[in-house]
Design an enzyme around this catalytic site. Structure first.
Site: not given
Length: 179
Positions: A83, A85, A111, A114
């Site tokens: 992801h 992040e 999410c 994260c």
């Protein structure tokens, strides 16, 4: 935006940059960007995509989660992509950059995975521009550890990558009018 100088706010500035960062995404489902900032200085950026040097999903015949019919926000461990992040945090780690006390701007809500990484990173403020499945769980994690979460209202922001009034060519102006 300051009416006196026609300058955009810091949030709008970082909103435009993080949207540009998201355009590098290799994900076939959703382009996401992240920007880690401290004292209005950019520390790192990240977008969702596979590990460096790994083939992209489109080179592998598609998204494995799409092929298996898995809904967005579920079974994230099956995805080859990291992801946005995660990539921004890893960029800081690789380069020895502390994120203590920083803000993170993200095009969509982090999410739950994260969110847990952000919670342990030292970041103190999460600024998001869009929603994501499971964001209630993510919000609880972040707020339970004292991280401020802010869903920014971008309705007054200029379109991403739009310049100041008068910056367009005549052709660009006429294209806008026809849409």
């Amino acid at each position: 935006m300051s009416t006196k100088t026609n300058r955009i706010s810091w949030d709008e500035y970082f909103y435009n940059i993080v949207n540009l960062v998201s355009m590098r995404s290799a994900c076939l489902r959703r382009a996401v960007g992240a920007l880690i900032v401290r004292n209005n200085q950019i520390l790192a950026s990240g977008y969702n995509g596979p590990p460096a040097g790994h083939p992209h999903p489109d080179e592998l015949g598609g998204c494995e989660r799409d092929i298996e019919g898995i809904k967005s926000g579920e079974r994230l461990e099956l995805c080859i992509c990291l992801h946005a992040e995660q990539n921004a945090l890893l960029q800081c780690a690789r380069n020895g950059v502390s994120v203590e006390g920083a803000d993170i701007y993200v095009t969509v809500f982090p999410c739950p995975i994260c969110a847990r990484m952000i919670a342990n990173s030292g970041i103190k403020h999460v600024k998001v521009f869009g929603s994501y499945p499971g964001e209630d769980r993510s919000r609880r994690v972040l707020e339970n550890v004292g991280i401020e979460v802010e869903l920014l209202d971008v309705s007054g922001f200029r379109a991403p990558l739009a310049g100041p009034e008068g910056w367009e060519t005549e052709a660009e102006k006429s294209t806008k009018k026809s849409h």
